[in-house]
Design a protein around this motif. Structure first.
Motif, PDB file in Angstrom:
ATOM      1  N   GLU A   1       0.820  -1.213   0.000  1.00 42.60           N
ATOM      2  CA  GLU A   1       0.000   0.000   0.000  1.00 42.60           C
ATOM      3  C   GLU A   1       0.852   1.260   0.000  1.00 42.60           C
ATOM      4  O   GLU A   1       0.537   2.223  -0.698  1.00 42.60           O
ATOM      5  N   ARG A   2       1.941   1.249   0.764  1.00 45.47           N
ATOM      6  CA  ARG A   2       2.833   2.417   0.759  1.00 45.47           C
ATOM      7  C   ARG A   2       3.457   2.601  -0.628  1.00 45.47           C
ATOM      8  O   ARG A   2       3.565   3.708  -1.118  1.00 45.47           O
ATOM      9  N   GLN A   3       3.861   1.504  -1.236  1.00 44.74           N
ATOM     10  CA  GLN A   3       4.495   1.597  -2.549  1.00 44.74           C
ATOM     11  C   GLN A   3       3.527   2.137  -3.589  1.00 44.74           C
ATOM     12  O   GLN A   3       3.916   2.885  -4.468  1.00 44.74           O
ATOM     13  N   LEU A   4       2.277   1.760  -3.478  1.00 49.91           N
ATOM     14  CA  LEU A   4       1.276   2.217  -4.445  1.00 49.91           C
ATOM     15  C   LEU A   4       0.704   3.584  -4.073  1.00 49.91           C
ATOM     16  O   LEU A   4      -0.194   4.084  -4.737  1.00 49.91           O
TER      17      LEU A   4
ATOM     18  N   PHE B   1       8.785   0.822   5.512  1.00 44.83           N
ATOM     19  CA  PHE B   1       9.005  -0.386   4.719  1.00 44.83           C
ATOM     20  C   PHE B   1       9.994  -0.160   3.566  1.00 44.83           C
ATOM     21  O   PHE B   1       9.945  -0.870   2.565  1.00 44.83           O
ATOM     22  N   TRP B   2      10.855   0.835   3.689  1.00 45.00           N
ATOM     23  CA  TRP B   2      11.710   1.218   2.564  1.00 45.00           C
ATOM     24  C   TRP B   2      12.507   0.049   1.987  1.00 45.00           C
ATOM     25  O   TRP B   2      12.492  -0.164   0.772  1.00 45.00           O
ATOM     26  N   GLN B   3      13.217  -0.692   2.814  1.00 48.17           N
ATOM     27  CA  GLN B   3      14.044  -1.791   2.306  1.00 48.17           C
ATOM     28  C   GLN B   3      13.194  -2.842   1.600  1.00 48.17           C
ATOM     29  O   GLN B   3      13.563  -3.357   0.548  1.00 48.17           O
ATOM     30  N   GLU B   4      12.039  -3.164   2.182  1.00 45.84           N
ATOM     31  CA  GLU B   4      11.146  -4.143   1.552  1.00 45.84           C
ATOM     32  C   GLU B   4      10.621  -3.609   0.224  1.00 45.84           C
ATOM     33  O   GLU B   4      10.515  -4.340  -0.757  1.00 45.84           O
TER      34      GLU B   4
END
Length: 90
Positions: free
Chosen positions: A40-43, A61-64
């Motif tokens: 969700e953060r990425q999108l 969640f940056w690394q993920e």
């Protein structure tokens, strides 16, 4: 973003940003590799809970998310090689 797609020559019946996000969300979630909140953060989806949203930011969640985007690029390449990507008429 939709306006950029229109300037590239795509009609709204061919492709939309929401459609791209929806496709990515389904494939990323179905892969079982990523935390749902990282997806969700990425999108760039907004947190439904306003209080929680006030304390979250893009670095979560940056690394993920970095690993996720590497996987995503590889997955798109794999689908293209297998002929599972439909070329969109421009």
């Amino acid at each position: 973003m939709n306006a950029a797609l229109r300037r590239l020559g795509y009609d709204k019946t061919e492709i939309t940003v929401h459609g791209l996000r929806s496709t990515a969300s389904v494939l990323l979630n179905e892969s079982g590799k990523w935390h749902a909140d990282a997806i969700e953060r990425q999108l760039a989806h907004q947190e439904a809970n306003e209080i929680r949203g006030a304390y979250t930011h893009a670095a979560e969640f940056w690394q993920e998310r970095v690993r996720m985007m590497r996987w995503w690029a590889d997955e798109l390449d794999r689908m293209k090689e297998l002929g599972r990507v439909v070329k969109i008429r421009a």
